[in-house]
Write a protein that holds these residues in place. Sequence first.
Motif, short mmCIF file in Angstrom:
data_model
loop_
_atom_site.label_atom_id
_atom_site.label_comp_id
_atom_site.label_asym_id
_atom_site.label_seq_id
_atom_site.Cartn_x
_atom_site.Cartn_y
_atom_site.Cartn_z
N MET A 171 65.97 -59.52 15.43
CA MET A 171 66.13 -58.26 16.15
C MET A 171 66.91 -58.49 17.43
SD MET A 171 63.25 -55.50 17.33
CE MET A 171 63.24 -54.84 15.68
N SER A 172 67.69 -57.49 17.83
CA SER A 172 68.49 -57.58 19.05
C SER A 172 67.61 -57.72 20.28
CB SER A 172 69.36 -56.32 19.20
OG SER A 172 70.20 -56.17 18.10
N LYS A 173 68.16 -58.37 21.27
CA LYS A 173 67.45 -58.55 22.53
C LYS A 173 67.53 -57.26 23.34
CE LYS A 173 67.01 -61.98 26.19
NZ LYS A 173 67.60 -63.20 26.78
N ILE A 174 66.39 -56.83 23.91
CA ILE A 174 66.36 -55.59 24.67
C ILE A 174 66.45 -55.90 26.16
CG2 ILE A 174 65.00 -53.53 25.20
CD1 ILE A 174 63.59 -53.94 22.53
N LYS A 175 67.34 -55.19 26.82
CA LYS A 175 67.49 -55.35 28.27
C LYS A 175 67.57 -53.96 28.89
CE LYS A 175 70.50 -57.34 31.80
NZ LYS A 175 71.77 -58.04 32.07
N LEU A 176 66.58 -53.62 29.70
CA LEU A 176 66.57 -52.33 30.39
C LEU A 176 66.58 -52.61 31.89
CD1 LEU A 176 63.90 -50.44 28.24
CD2 LEU A 176 66.38 -50.14 28.16
N GLN A 177 67.77 -52.62 32.47
CA GLN A 177 67.91 -52.95 33.90
C GLN A 177 67.59 -51.71 34.74
OE1 GLN A 177 71.61 -54.73 34.90
NE2 GLN A 177 71.09 -55.08 37.04
N PRO A 178 66.64 -51.82 35.66
CA PRO A 178 66.23 -50.64 36.43
C PRO A 178 67.25 -50.22 37.49
CG PRO A 178 65.07 -52.57 37.23
CD PRO A 178 65.84 -53.02 36.01
N LYS A 179 67.24 -48.94 37.78
CA LYS A 179 68.01 -48.40 38.89
C LYS A 179 67.13 -48.50 40.13
CE LYS A 179 70.43 -44.16 40.24
NZ LYS A 179 70.72 -42.75 39.86
N ILE A 180 67.58 -49.24 41.13
CA ILE A 180 66.73 -49.53 42.29
C ILE A 180 67.32 -48.91 43.56
CG2 ILE A 180 65.67 -51.37 43.66
CD1 ILE A 180 65.90 -53.19 41.25
N SER A 181 66.49 -48.22 44.31
CA SER A 181 66.96 -47.58 45.55
C SER A 181 67.23 -48.63 46.63
CB SER A 181 65.91 -46.59 46.06
OG SER A 181 64.76 -47.30 46.52
N LYS A 182 67.99 -48.23 47.64
CA LYS A 182 68.31 -49.15 48.75
C LYS A 182 67.04 -49.59 49.47
CE LYS A 182 72.95 -47.42 49.78
NZ LYS A 182 73.81 -46.76 50.80
N GLN A 183 66.09 -48.68 49.61
CA GLN A 183 64.84 -49.00 50.30
C GLN A 183 64.10 -50.12 49.59
OE1 GLN A 183 62.03 -45.79 50.44
NE2 GLN A 183 60.79 -46.73 52.04
N ILE A 184 64.01 -50.03 48.26
CA ILE A 184 63.28 -51.05 47.50
C ILE A 184 64.08 -52.35 47.45
CG2 ILE A 184 62.36 -51.65 45.22
CD1 ILE A 184 61.66 -48.71 44.87
N ASN A 220 65.83 -40.52 35.79
CA ASN A 220 66.60 -41.67 35.31
C ASN A 220 66.13 -42.94 36.02
OD1 ASN A 220 68.53 -43.41 34.26
ND2 ASN A 220 70.00 -42.93 35.87
N TYR A 221 65.55 -43.84 35.27
CA TYR A 221 65.05 -45.10 35.83
C TYR A 221 66.02 -46.27 35.59
CZ TYR A 221 60.52 -42.71 36.11
OH TYR A 221 59.50 -41.84 36.39
N LEU A 222 67.09 -46.02 34.83
CA LEU A 222 67.94 -47.13 34.39
C LEU A 222 69.31 -47.14 35.07
CD1 LEU A 222 67.24 -47.17 30.56
CD2 LEU A 222 66.17 -48.54 32.34
N LYS A 223 69.82 -48.35 35.26
CA LYS A 223 71.12 -48.51 35.90
C LYS A 223 72.25 -48.23 34.92
CE LYS A 223 73.73 -51.87 38.65
NZ LYS A 223 73.72 -53.23 39.23
N ASN A 224 72.04 -48.58 33.65
CA ASN A 224 73.11 -48.50 32.66
C ASN A 224 72.70 -47.61 31.49
OD1 ASN A 224 75.11 -48.96 30.71
ND2 ASN A 224 75.41 -51.07 31.40
N ARG A 225 73.47 -46.56 31.23
CA ARG A 225 73.19 -45.64 30.13
C ARG A 225 73.24 -46.36 28.77
NH1 ARG A 225 71.76 -40.18 28.68
NH2 ARG A 225 71.73 -40.44 26.43
N LYS A 226 74.12 -47.33 28.65
CA LYS A 226 74.26 -48.05 27.38
C LYS A 226 72.97 -48.78 27.00
CE LYS A 226 79.28 -48.74 27.62
NZ LYS A 226 80.37 -49.73 27.72
N ASP A 227 72.24 -49.26 28.02
CA ASP A 227 70.95 -49.92 27.75
C ASP A 227 69.99 -48.95 27.07
OD1 ASP A 227 71.90 -52.18 28.95
OD2 ASP A 227 70.71 -51.99 30.78
N TRP A 228 70.00 -47.72 27.56
CA TRP A 228 69.09 -46.70 27.02
C TRP A 228 69.47 -46.34 25.58
CZ3 TRP A 228 64.51 -45.13 27.48
CH2 TRP A 228 64.09 -43.86 27.05
N ASP A 229 70.77 -46.14 25.35
CA ASP A 229 71.23 -45.80 24.00
C ASP A 229 70.87 -46.91 23.01
OD1 ASP A 229 72.28 -43.42 24.91
OD2 ASP A 229 74.29 -44.24 25.24
#
Length: 286
Positions: free
Chosen positions: A1-14, A239-248
Amino acid sequence: MSKIKLQPKISKQIKNFLTREEVCKNIVKKYGSPVNVIFPKAVKQNIDNFKRMYEKYNISGDIFYAHKANRSKSIVSTVSKKEIGLDIASISELKNANEEGFNKDKIEATGPKKREFLDKLINKNITINVDNLEELNYIGKTKKDVEILIRISGFKPKNIKVTKNESRFGINIKRKKEILETIQNYNNLSLKGFSFHLSTSNIRKKRIAISNILDLHQFFSKNGIITDTINIGGGFSVNYLKNRKDWDKYLNLLKQNVKEDNNLTWKNENYGFYLDKDTVKGSAQF
C-alpha cells in the motif's frame, strides 16, 4: 500500500512556539505526554472571521461556541470577552459559563439532557434547545416560563423520494403536528424557533435542512405560533492540511480500502464510502 503523508497547515503562532525547544520540553516534563497546548488567540481570530462573514453578507444573528468541543476554561474565558454566546451540554459546562460571567441570554443548552440538568436550566431561565418530546413535556409540566428551540431531524429534498436513516438526535420533522400540539398544551413554553446539527459539512444537505425548517416556520405561523430563529449548528469545514494533493491521495486510499478491505483505518471505518457491486460510492464524512 502507498505511504500516507498528511502534512499539517501550521499557523505562525504555533510555528514560533515549536521553535522554543526548551519551553516545549519543560511543558512535557511538567505535565507529561501527550500534552494538549491551547492557543486562545487562535479562538479570537476564528470568532473575528465568523463576524466578518456576517458583515460581508449582511446577516444578523449570534455566534455560539460549543463548549463540549474543548474543556479548557481559557477558551471559555476568551469567548466571554469576545461577547459571543456559549453552547453548553452539561452541568459542569453551565458552571463554567456562570463562573466566566456569561449572561443567561448568551447561553444556550443543547443535546440530550438529564432531568437534573434541565432543572438547573429552567431555574436559571436559560434558553433550552429541546432534543426530544420527553424533554419538551418535562419542561412544560414544570409550569415555569422557558424560552425554547426545537431540534429537528429527518430532512429531505422537496419533490424527491428518498430513504433516510432516523437520527438519534432531534425530533423528526414528520412529527411537526405532535410538536405543535405539545407546545399548545402548555402555557409556559415560548418557542423561539428551530435548530439542526448535521453530521456533515455538505452545503447541499445544509440547504435542504434550512429549506425544510423555513417550511416549518410557516406551518407554525399558520397555527398561531410566530418563530424567528434558526440555529444552523456547527460542523463547518476547516482546512488542516498544507497540500491539497495529500488530501486527494488520502481519499483515493480510503476508496481503495473499501474496495480491497485492507484495514487501512481504525476498525476499518469507511468514512462515508461504501461498495456497490464493484463500484465505490458515497462521499467523505469525517
